[in-house]
Design a protein around this motif. Structure first.
Motif, PDB file in Angstrom:
ATOM      1  N   TRP A  21       0.831  -1.206   0.000  1.00 14.01           N
ATOM      2  CA  TRP A  21       0.000   0.000   0.000  1.00 14.01           C
ATOM      3  C   TRP A  21       0.865   1.255   0.000  1.00 14.01           C
ATOM      4  O   TRP A  21       0.492   2.277  -0.586  1.00 14.01           O
ATOM      5  N   THR A  22       2.035   1.172   0.659  1.00 17.10           N
ATOM      6  CA  THR A  22       2.968   2.285   0.616  1.00 17.10           C
ATOM      7  C   THR A  22       3.387   2.575  -0.818  1.00 17.10           C
ATOM      8  O   THR A  22       3.421   3.729  -1.264  1.00 17.10           O
ATOM      9  N   LEU A  23       3.686   1.494  -1.551  1.00 24.54           N
ATOM     10  CA  LEU A  23       4.096   1.666  -2.945  1.00 24.54           C
ATOM     11  C   LEU A  23       2.956   2.222  -3.795  1.00 24.54           C
ATOM     12  O   LEU A  23       3.189   3.021  -4.705  1.00 24.54           O
ATOM     13  N   VAL A  24       1.728   1.817  -3.498  1.00 29.45           N
ATOM     14  CA  VAL A  24       0.571   2.366  -4.224  1.00 29.45           C
ATOM     15  C   VAL A  24       0.492   3.883  -4.013  1.00 29.45           C
ATOM     16  O   VAL A  24       0.286   4.654  -4.966  1.00 29.45           O
ATOM     17  N   ALA A  25       0.642   4.299  -2.761  1.00 34.74           N
ATOM     18  CA  ALA A  25       0.583   5.736  -2.458  1.00 34.74           C
ATOM     19  C   ALA A  25       1.698   6.497  -3.164  1.00 34.74           C
ATOM     20  O   ALA A  25       1.480   7.589  -3.701  1.00 34.74           O
ATOM     21  N   LEU A  26       2.904   5.921  -3.180  1.00 33.66           N
ATOM     22  CA  LEU A  26       4.027   6.584  -3.836  1.00 33.66           C
ATOM     23  C   LEU A  26       3.860   6.607  -5.358  1.00 33.66           C
ATOM     24  O   LEU A  26       4.240   7.576  -6.021  1.00 33.66           O
ATOM     25  N   CYS A  27       3.284   5.537  -5.897  1.00 29.27           N
ATOM     26  CA  CYS A  27       3.026   5.506  -7.341  1.00 29.27           C
ATOM     27  C   CYS A  27       1.983   6.551  -7.736  1.00 29.27           C
ATOM     28  O   CYS A  27       2.068   7.157  -8.812  1.00 29.27           O
ATOM     29  N   LEU A  28       1.002   6.779  -6.876  1.00 36.62           N
ATOM     30  CA  LEU A  28       0.001   7.813  -7.158  1.00 36.62           C
ATOM     31  C   LEU A  28       0.654   9.191  -7.215  1.00 36.62           C
ATOM     32  O   LEU A  28       0.353  10.010  -8.094  1.00 36.62           O
ATOM     33  N   GLY A  29       1.561   9.451  -6.275  1.00 36.46           N
ATOM     34  CA  GLY A  29       2.243  10.738  -6.278  1.00 36.46           C
ATOM     35  C   GLY A  29       3.092  10.925  -7.516  1.00 36.46           C
ATOM     36  O   GLY A  29       3.086  11.997  -8.142  1.00 36.46           O
ATOM     37  N   PHE A  30       3.829   9.886  -7.902  1.00 36.35           N
ATOM     38  CA  PHE A  30       4.642   9.969  -9.106  1.00 36.35           C
ATOM     39  C   PHE A  30       3.770  10.125 -10.350  1.00 36.35           C
ATOM     40  O   PHE A  30       4.130  10.820 -11.301  1.00 36.35           O
ATOM     41  N   SER A  31       2.604   9.484 -10.330  1.00 34.18           N
ATOM     42  CA  SER A  31       1.671   9.626 -11.445  1.00 34.18           C
ATOM     43  C   SER A  31       1.207  11.075 -11.586  1.00 34.18           C
ATOM     44  O   SER A  31       1.040  11.581 -12.703  1.00 34.18           O
ATOM     45  N   LEU A  32       0.999  11.752 -10.450  1.00 35.14           N
ATOM     46  CA  LEU A  32       0.644  13.172 -10.503  1.00 35.14           C
ATOM     47  C   LEU A  32       1.742  13.992 -11.165  1.00 35.14           C
ATOM     48  O   LEU A  32       1.473  14.855 -12.016  1.00 35.14           O
ATOM     49  N   VAL A  33       2.987  13.727 -10.776  1.00 36.64           N
ATOM     50  CA  VAL A  33       4.109  14.457 -11.344  1.00 36.64           C
ATOM     51  C   VAL A  33       4.209  14.195 -12.849  1.00 36.64           C
ATOM     52  O   VAL A  33       4.407  15.111 -13.655  1.00 36.64           O
ATOM     53  N   THR A  34       4.054  12.930 -13.240  1.00 36.96           N
ATOM     54  CA  THR A  34       4.115  12.564 -14.654  1.00 36.96           C
ATOM     55  C   THR A  34       2.991  13.220 -15.438  1.00 36.96           C
ATOM     56  O   THR A  34       3.201  13.778 -16.527  1.00 36.96           O
ATOM     57  N   PHE A  35       1.791  13.171 -14.885  1.00 37.21           N
ATOM     58  CA  PHE A  35       0.632  13.745 -15.565  1.00 37.21           C
ATOM     59  C   PHE A  35       0.780  15.257 -15.715  1.00 37.21           C
ATOM     60  O   PHE A  35       0.470  15.828 -16.768  1.00 37.21           O
ATOM     61  N   ASP A  36       1.266  15.914 -14.660  1.00 42.65           N
ATOM     62  CA  ASP A  36       1.429  17.369 -14.715  1.00 42.65           C
ATOM     63  C   ASP A  36       2.495  17.790 -15.714  1.00 42.65           C
ATOM     64  O   ASP A  36       2.454  18.900 -16.249  1.00 42.65           O
ATOM     65  N   ASN A  37       3.463  16.911 -15.970  1.00 43.31           N
ATOM     66  CA  ASN A  37       4.478  17.211 -16.971  1.00 43.31           C
ATOM     67  C   ASN A  37       3.886  17.287 -18.374  1.00 43.31           C
ATOM     68  O   ASN A  37       4.389  18.004 -19.235  1.00 43.31           O
ATOM     69  N   THR A  38       2.799  16.530 -18.612  1.00 49.52           N
ATOM     70  CA  THR A  38       2.234  16.441 -19.958  1.00 49.52           C
ATOM     71  C   THR A  38       0.782  16.885 -20.033  1.00 49.52           C
ATOM     72  O   THR A  38       0.193  16.840 -21.102  1.00 49.52           O
ATOM     73  N   VAL A  39       0.188  17.334 -18.910  1.00 51.87           N
ATOM     74  CA  VAL A  39      -1.253  17.581 -18.864  1.00 51.87           C
ATOM     75  C   VAL A  39      -1.687  18.651 -19.862  1.00 51.87           C
ATOM     76  O   VAL A  39      -2.801  18.587 -20.396  1.00 51.87           O
ATOM     77  N   VAL A  40      -0.840  19.636 -20.113  1.00 46.93           N
ATOM     78  CA  VAL A  40      -1.250  20.718 -21.013  1.00 46.93           C
ATOM     79  C   VAL A  40      -0.936  20.430 -22.475  1.00 46.93           C
ATOM     80  O   VAL A  40      -1.309  21.215 -23.351  1.00 46.93           O
ATOM     81  N   THR A  41      -0.245  19.321 -22.752  1.00 44.90           N
ATOM     82  CA  THR A  41       0.205  19.054 -24.117  1.00 44.90           C
ATOM     83  C   THR A  41      -0.960  19.001 -25.101  1.00 44.90           C
ATOM     84  O   THR A  41      -0.941  19.655 -26.141  1.00 44.90           O
ATOM     85  N   VAL A  42      -1.981  18.224 -24.761  1.00 43.82           N
ATOM     86  CA  VAL A  42      -3.113  18.055 -25.669  1.00 43.82           C
ATOM     87  C   VAL A  42      -4.057  19.253 -25.600  1.00 43.82           C
ATOM     88  O   VAL A  42      -4.629  19.659 -26.610  1.00 43.82           O
ATOM     89  N   GLY A  43      -4.221  19.825 -24.412  1.00 40.92           N
ATOM     90  CA  GLY A  43      -5.189  20.908 -24.242  1.00 40.92           C
ATOM     91  C   GLY A  43      -4.671  22.292 -24.585  1.00 40.92           C
ATOM     92  O   GLY A  43      -5.454  23.242 -24.659  1.00 40.92           O
ATOM     93  N   LEU A  44      -3.349  22.429 -24.822  1.00 42.91           N
ATOM     94  CA  LEU A  44      -2.771  23.752 -25.038  1.00 42.91           C
ATOM     95  C   LEU A  44      -3.346  24.493 -26.256  1.00 42.91           C
ATOM     96  O   LEU A  44      -3.638  25.694 -26.161  1.00 42.91           O
ATOM     97  N   PRO A  45      -3.526  23.844 -27.410  1.00 41.24           N
ATOM     98  CA  PRO A  45      -4.123  24.576 -28.540  1.00 41.24           C
ATOM     99  C   PRO A  45      -5.498  25.162 -28.208  1.00 41.24           C
ATOM    100  O   PRO A  45      -5.808  26.284 -28.618  1.00 41.24           O
ATOM    101  N   GLN A  46      -6.332  24.435 -27.439  1.00 41.85           N
ATOM    102  CA  GLN A  46      -7.641  24.960 -27.062  1.00 41.85           C
ATOM    103  C   GLN A  46      -7.505  26.110 -26.074  1.00 41.85           C
ATOM    104  O   GLN A  46      -8.260  27.096 -26.128  1.00 41.85           O
ATOM    105  N   MET A  47      -6.537  26.011 -25.146  1.00 42.62           N
ATOM    106  CA  MET A  47      -6.281  27.117 -24.224  1.00 42.62           C
ATOM    107  C   MET A  47      -5.895  28.379 -24.989  1.00 42.62           C
ATOM    108  O   MET A  47      -6.382  29.474 -24.699  1.00 42.62           O
ATOM    109  N   GLN A  48      -5.000  28.218 -25.968  1.00 39.19           N
ATOM    110  CA  GLN A  48      -4.568  29.365 -26.755  1.00 39.19           C
ATOM    111  C   GLN A  48      -5.736  30.013 -27.482  1.00 39.19           C
ATOM    112  O   GLN A  48      -5.842  31.238 -27.547  1.00 39.19           O
TER     113      GLN A  48
END
Length: 476
Positions: A21-48
């Protein structure tokens, strides 16, 4: 005579239910970091389009996160070692939640940049805290390396799900839904982490705020210079001057680090050839990966006329390849060495990007998407091996600083890659010619890095899965 009762297995012999369960919690946090690195990639043209954002501001929406993340990793790793990785990890997750909420309600490019910077500050605490908690939770080398593989694979899987979901969310509900979803995941991570995580060992170290400030100024100045250089006319000196200031500050940073009694970045780790190789791989891989990801999303939507959902499905092929990269890296490291695994990953990335450049040049979607699978495969193959090897050379109580050094290298590569390849690929006016040129630059950088690592690895760089460093004192 009765045989003596069997002794219980040592605690490190196998992961417990709680550590899972510790690893699950840590994987969730890393997933947030990974997602935030790319979250605007697809949505950026619409934001612009909806907010009237220009190309220069769009680059900063991507790089504000990366610059804050990268620069503050120095203090994030030190805080994880000094105050406790669990405390730093929880506070970082809370900052990601706050930044996501601000981005979700933003009505201008400026507010989006501030929200993204908040997310980056939070990620700078989550990443080193996460790796330090893996180090303390899995004391057996082999289980620790496998936990890193699971952790890295989870981040790649999150990238797959995130890219697919981001395209669907943007198409159905608009770009703001990306940040509301991110906020929900951050709240879940906070709740699970508060219940499952145990504090890691701490060491008393001094916070080097001078080095921190110089590094932040150096990276911000250099990235701003690259973006300004690409956005301004050729006779403007603002961009080159800012880049020169950034390079001068970077030199000043190394001078301060050498003379300061408590350096913010454990550069002494770089005395080991395997640590130098890991940081080189981290920089070059992220330089190419995030730069081409930013360009590919813009090219598909603004040149090929794809919808956000169609774009996300094409990019997902790359993320699927990344899911297979970590297990492949572990398999190669078990049978040869971390160096061979990293070299393999770099060469796979270089080949994949050259083929992708051909697909973009000829507008051949099948070639572009198919080659992106191998790019993703090579990325995680190299990064998983570099991460495991970096933890191998870290001494007890210094895992946070070692992981910060590795992640700083990755994020410096990401920030500079988005800026440099964005300018080389003419992000303000995407075209097949510009995108192909940027992909070739990224491929050549990986090939050069592979050559350099191959030459420096002929001496004594042969770490394998489960090995201990020969001289742990060098990581102090």
């Amino acid at each position: 005579m009765r045989s003596a009762p069997a002794l219980p297995a040592p605690p490190s012999a196998a992961p417990t239910r709680a550590s899972s369960w510790t690893l699950v919690a840590l994987c969730l946090g890393f997933s947030l970091v990974t997602f935030d690195n790319t979250v605007v990639t697809v949505g950026l043209p619409q934001m612009q389009q909806q907010l009237g954002i220009g190309a220069e501001v769009a680059l900063w929406i991507v790089d504000a996160y990366m610059v804050a993340f990268t620069a503050l990793l120095l203090i994030g790793g030190s805080l994880a070692d000094r105050w406790g990785a669990r405390r730093v990890y929880l506070n970082g997750t809370a900052l990601i939640a706050a930044g996501s909420a601000l981005c979700a309600v933003a009505d201008s490019g400026g507010l989006l940049i501030i929200g993204r910077a908040l997310q980056g500050i939070g990620a700078a605490a989550v990443m080193p805290g996460s790796l330090a908690l893996i180090k303390s939770s899995y004391t057996d080398d082999r289980h620790q390396a496998r936990a890193v593989v699971i952790w890295t694979t989870a981040g790649s899987a999150a990238a797959v799900a995130g890219l697919v979901c981001s395209g669907a969310l943007v198409s159905a509900f608009g770009w703001r839904s990306l940040f509301w979803t991110n906020l929900a995941v951050a709240v879940l991570t906070l709740a699970l982490s508060g219940l499952c995580l145990r504090e890691a060992p701490t060491v008393h170290n001094r916070l080097n705020l001078l080095s921190q400030g110089v590094f932040l100024a150096a990276l911000t100045s250099f990235v701003a210079g690259v973006i300004e250089w690409g956005a301004s006319s050729t006779d403007s000196l603002t961009g080159p001057v800012l880049m020169a200031v950034g390079l001068a500050l970077a030199v000043g940073f190394t001078v301060v680090e050498r003379r300061y009694p408590s350096p913010a970045l454990q550069l002494s780790l770089l005395r080991r050839p395997d640590a130098r190789a890991a940081t080189t791989v981290a920089f070059v891989v992220n330089f190419g990966f995030y730069g081409q990801l930013f360009l590919t999303a813009g090219f598909l939507q603004r040149v090929e006329g794809f919808s956000p959902l169609q774009t996300s499905l094409v990019i997902t092929v790359e993320a699927v390849g990344a899911v297979f990269g970590s297990p492949c890296g572990s398999w190669i490291a078990e049978r040869s060495s971390y160096r061979i695994a990293m070299l393999t990953g770099l060469l796979v990335i270089a080949g994949g990007m050259l083929v992708m450049a051909t697909g973009v040049w000829t507008h051949t979607l099948e070639l572009t998407a198919g080659s992106s699978f191998f790019v993703g495969l090579g990325v995680d193959l190299a990064i998983a091996s570099a991460t495991a090897d970096m933890l191998r050379v870290a001494s007890t109580g210094r895992a946070g600083a070692a992981s910060a050094l590795l992640t700083v290298s990755r994020q410096v590569g990401s920030a500079i890659g988005v800026a440099v390849l964005g300018v080389a690929g003419a992000a303000s006016a995407p075209s097949a010619t510009g995108s192909s040129r940027a992909l070739i630059i990224a491929a050549l950088s990986c090939a050069v890095a592979a050559y350099l690592i191959r030459r420096t690895g002929t001496a004594r760089f042969h770490g394998r899965l489960g090995d201990r460093p020969a001289t742990p004192a060098t990581s102090r």
